[in-house]
Design a protein around this motif. Sequence first.
Motif, PDB file in Angstrom:
ATOM      1  N   ASP A 145     -15.450 -64.363 -38.115  1.00 32.85           N
ATOM      2  CA  ASP A 145     -14.737 -63.454 -39.020  1.00 32.85           C
ATOM      3  C   ASP A 145     -15.423 -62.087 -39.110  1.00 32.85           C
ATOM      4  O   ASP A 145     -15.332 -61.402 -40.141  1.00 32.85           O
ATOM      5  CB  ASP A 145     -14.620 -64.071 -40.423  1.00 32.85           C
ATOM      6  CG  ASP A 145     -13.921 -65.415 -40.386  1.00 32.85           C
ATOM      7  OD1 ASP A 145     -12.751 -65.466 -39.971  1.00 32.85           O
ATOM      8  OD2 ASP A 145     -14.554 -66.435 -40.734  1.00 32.85           O
ATOM      9  N   ASN A 146     -16.120 -61.702 -38.045  1.00 31.07           N
ATOM     10  CA  ASN A 146     -16.902 -60.473 -38.070  1.00 31.07           C
ATOM     11  C   ASN A 146     -16.854 -59.839 -36.678  1.00 31.07           C
ATOM     12  O   ASN A 146     -17.714 -60.097 -35.836  1.00 31.07           O
ATOM     13  CB  ASN A 146     -18.359 -60.785 -38.453  1.00 31.07           C
ATOM     14  CG  ASN A 146     -19.224 -59.534 -38.458  1.00 31.07           C
ATOM     15  OD1 ASN A 146     -18.801 -58.472 -38.896  1.00 31.07           O
ATOM     16  ND2 ASN A 146     -20.448 -59.663 -37.956  1.00 31.07           N
ATOM     17  N   PRO A 147     -15.846 -59.018 -36.394  1.00 27.44           N
ATOM     18  CA  PRO A 147     -15.767 -58.394 -35.072  1.00 27.44           C
ATOM     19  C   PRO A 147     -17.018 -57.557 -34.789  1.00 27.44           C
ATOM     20  O   PRO A 147     -17.420 -56.742 -35.617  1.00 27.44           O
ATOM     21  CB  PRO A 147     -14.524 -57.497 -35.176  1.00 27.44           C
ATOM     22  CG  PRO A 147     -13.735 -58.058 -36.314  1.00 27.44           C
ATOM     23  CD  PRO A 147     -14.738 -58.613 -37.281  1.00 27.44           C
ATOM     24  N   VAL A 148     -17.636 -57.803 -33.639  1.00 32.74           N
ATOM     25  CA  VAL A 148     -18.808 -57.018 -33.261  1.00 32.74           C
ATOM     26  C   VAL A 148     -18.406 -56.005 -32.197  1.00 32.74           C
ATOM     27  O   VAL A 148     -17.402 -56.165 -31.496  1.00 32.74           O
ATOM     28  CB  VAL A 148     -19.960 -57.902 -32.747  1.00 32.74           C
ATOM     29  CG1 VAL A 148     -20.380 -58.913 -33.799  1.00 32.74           C
ATOM     30  CG2 VAL A 148     -19.587 -58.606 -31.452  1.00 32.74           C
ATOM     31  N   VAL A 154     -28.431 -58.268 -26.229  1.00 32.20           N
ATOM     32  CA  VAL A 154     -27.429 -57.201 -26.145  1.00 32.20           C
ATOM     33  C   VAL A 154     -26.103 -57.862 -25.817  1.00 32.20           C
ATOM     34  O   VAL A 154     -25.989 -58.585 -24.813  1.00 32.20           O
ATOM     35  CB  VAL A 154     -27.813 -56.159 -25.079  1.00 32.20           C
ATOM     36  CG1 VAL A 154     -26.687 -55.147 -24.905  1.00 32.20           C
ATOM     37  CG2 VAL A 154     -29.103 -55.453 -25.483  1.00 32.20           C
ATOM     38  N   LEU A 155     -25.089 -57.632 -26.660  1.00 32.59           N
ATOM     39  CA  LEU A 155     -23.842 -58.385 -26.607  1.00 32.59           C
ATOM     40  C   LEU A 155     -22.640 -57.497 -26.295  1.00 32.59           C
ATOM     41  O   LEU A 155     -22.624 -56.309 -26.615  1.00 32.59           O
ATOM     42  CB  LEU A 155     -23.586 -59.079 -27.954  1.00 32.59           C
ATOM     43  CG  LEU A 155     -24.698 -59.963 -28.510  1.00 32.59           C
ATOM     44  CD1 LEU A 155     -24.313 -60.469 -29.897  1.00 32.59           C
ATOM     45  CD2 LEU A 155     -24.997 -61.123 -27.570  1.00 32.59           C
ATOM     46  N   THR A 156     -21.623 -58.128 -25.711  1.00 35.09           N
ATOM     47  CA  THR A 156     -20.307 -57.506 -25.631  1.00 35.09           C
ATOM     48  C   THR A 156     -19.521 -57.872 -26.886  1.00 35.09           C
ATOM     49  O   THR A 156     -19.935 -58.735 -27.666  1.00 35.09           O
ATOM     50  CB  THR A 156     -19.528 -57.985 -24.403  1.00 35.09           C
ATOM     51  OG1 THR A 156     -19.189 -59.373 -24.589  1.00 35.09           O
ATOM     52  CG2 THR A 156     -20.333 -57.821 -23.131  1.00 35.09           C
ATOM     53  N   ALA A 157     -18.380 -57.242 -27.066  1.00 38.83           N
ATOM     54  CA  ALA A 157     -17.532 -57.565 -28.211  1.00 38.83           C
ATOM     55  C   ALA A 157     -17.066 -59.009 -28.177  1.00 38.83           C
ATOM     56  O   ALA A 157     -16.783 -59.604 -29.225  1.00 38.83           O
ATOM     57  CB  ALA A 157     -16.332 -56.623 -28.250  1.00 38.83           C
ATOM     58  N   ALA A 158     -17.004 -59.605 -26.983  1.00 38.85           N
ATOM     59  CA  ALA A 158     -16.583 -61.000 -26.843  1.00 38.85           C
ATOM     60  C   ALA A 158     -17.736 -61.975 -27.014  1.00 38.85           C
ATOM     61  O   ALA A 158     -17.534 -63.186 -26.939  1.00 38.85           O
ATOM     62  CB  ALA A 158     -15.935 -61.211 -25.476  1.00 38.85           C
ATOM     63  N   THR A 176     -23.657 -54.312 -29.258  1.00 39.86           N
ATOM     64  CA  THR A 176     -24.352 -54.770 -30.461  1.00 39.86           C
ATOM     65  C   THR A 176     -25.644 -55.485 -30.073  1.00 39.86           C
ATOM     66  O   THR A 176     -25.680 -56.258 -29.115  1.00 39.86           O
ATOM     67  CB  THR A 176     -23.457 -55.718 -31.272  1.00 39.86           C
ATOM     68  OG1 THR A 176     -22.367 -54.967 -31.819  1.00 39.86           O
ATOM     69  CG2 THR A 176     -24.227 -56.390 -32.410  1.00 39.86           C
ATOM     70  N   VAL A 177     -26.708 -55.222 -30.831  1.00 39.75           N
ATOM     71  CA  VAL A 177     -27.993 -55.888 -30.621  1.00 39.75           C
ATOM     72  C   VAL A 177     -28.185 -56.926 -31.718  1.00 39.75           C
ATOM     73  O   VAL A 177     -27.971 -56.644 -32.901  1.00 39.75           O
ATOM     74  CB  VAL A 177     -29.154 -54.874 -30.630  1.00 39.75           C
ATOM     75  CG1 VAL A 177     -30.508 -55.587 -30.638  1.00 39.75           C
ATOM     76  CG2 VAL A 177     -29.053 -53.956 -29.425  1.00 39.75           C
ATOM     77  N   LEU A 178     -28.559 -58.141 -31.305  1.00 40.89           N
ATOM     78  CA  LEU A 178     -28.843 -59.220 -32.255  1.00 40.89           C
ATOM     79  C   LEU A 178     -30.287 -59.659 -32.075  1.00 40.89           C
ATOM     80  O   LEU A 178     -30.659 -60.217 -31.037  1.00 40.89           O
ATOM     81  CB  LEU A 178     -27.907 -60.410 -32.034  1.00 40.89           C
ATOM     82  CG  LEU A 178     -28.205 -61.673 -32.858  1.00 40.89           C
ATOM     83  CD1 LEU A 178     -28.132 -61.391 -34.359  1.00 40.89           C
ATOM     84  CD2 LEU A 178     -27.258 -62.806 -32.474  1.00 40.89           C
ATOM     85  N   MET A 179     -31.122 -59.396 -33.075  1.00 38.39           N
ATOM     86  CA  MET A 179     -32.500 -59.867 -33.066  1.00 38.39           C
ATOM     87  C   MET A 179     -32.516 -61.340 -33.458  1.00 38.39           C
ATOM     88  O   MET A 179     -31.767 -61.750 -34.359  1.00 38.39           O
ATOM     89  CB  MET A 179     -33.349 -59.043 -34.020  1.00 38.39           C
ATOM     90  CG  MET A 179     -33.445 -57.579 -33.624  1.00 38.39           C
ATOM     91  SD  MET A 179     -34.544 -56.636 -34.718  1.00 38.39           S
ATOM     92  CE  MET A 179     -34.538 -55.044 -33.882  1.00 38.39           C
TER      93      MET A 179
END
Length: 300
Positions: A251-254, A157-161, A258-261
């Motif tokens: 080059d892809n603002p999240v 589970v990520l922040t935008a940064a 955001t969840v990254l599997m």
Amino acid sequence: MIRTVRYWDPETHAVHLGLLRDGQVYSITRRVPAFTDPLPVWYTFRALDLSVEEGFARLVDGVQPMASYEELAAQSALLPPVDAREVWAAGVTYERSRQARNAETKLQDSVYDRVYEAARPEIFFKATRERVIAPGQPLGLRSDSAWMVPEPELSLVLTAAGDIVGWTLGDDLSSRDIEGENPLYLPQAKVFSRSCSFGPVLLWNTGAEVPAGWTLTLTIRRGGDIAFQGSVSLQQLRRPFEELVAYLRRDNPVLDGTVLMTGTGIVPPDEFTLQPGDTVDIELPEIGVLRNPIAAPLGK
């Protein structure tokens, strides 16, 4: 170990964020109504220079438990532990995944061999919020696939940064025959109605956790019997989390939350495919068990 859940509270008719402690859930939302999701809590702790442990200790000081975790699960009240508007995934991050992808395509020196060894990982879009299924709710098979499997994955589970707020469990439900027919069909093999679940809790990143020492287990039950079971050590994950996050954000603002599997190292044998009525359990002792039944395609 700090773990939180999100759940629907029928008493207040609202979503709550709760701290899970000794099997009991303590509502943080009752103390601070704005805290219905982990990300505002994370930013508040950072702004106040509080550790995760100290911050949660203050939030639940004097708070009585709302319910047990088992009660919420039995009532189908559990929600995804973060309100993720987007879910992304990494592929071919384990040797077993490379083997399985090659078996699908029946090619030597395939694109999967090359991406496994390449500097750039495979990163793909998995789901929007509307395609995510809550813990305990049914995932759905594709109507045009005859070979479907769950893909159990530790998920970030990520922040935008790009900060890692914590970890949860994910099921990247996938069609092996569609992807195997042509790698360009990957979006159809991965993105469809009821194709994704994650949860049941968020294990917060306090800096003390050691994911490399964790072991993930997949159990598929059919008619009361175990149809498949397998485990993988996260030591076998080929790429560090930071590398996957860095490539996701190129080059892809999240978005916050955001969840990254991070890929799967457990793949059932080639003759296995999911059937309606199966139950999929993805377990990691540090997080818990993500359980989802399997339903027939919509309209069937």
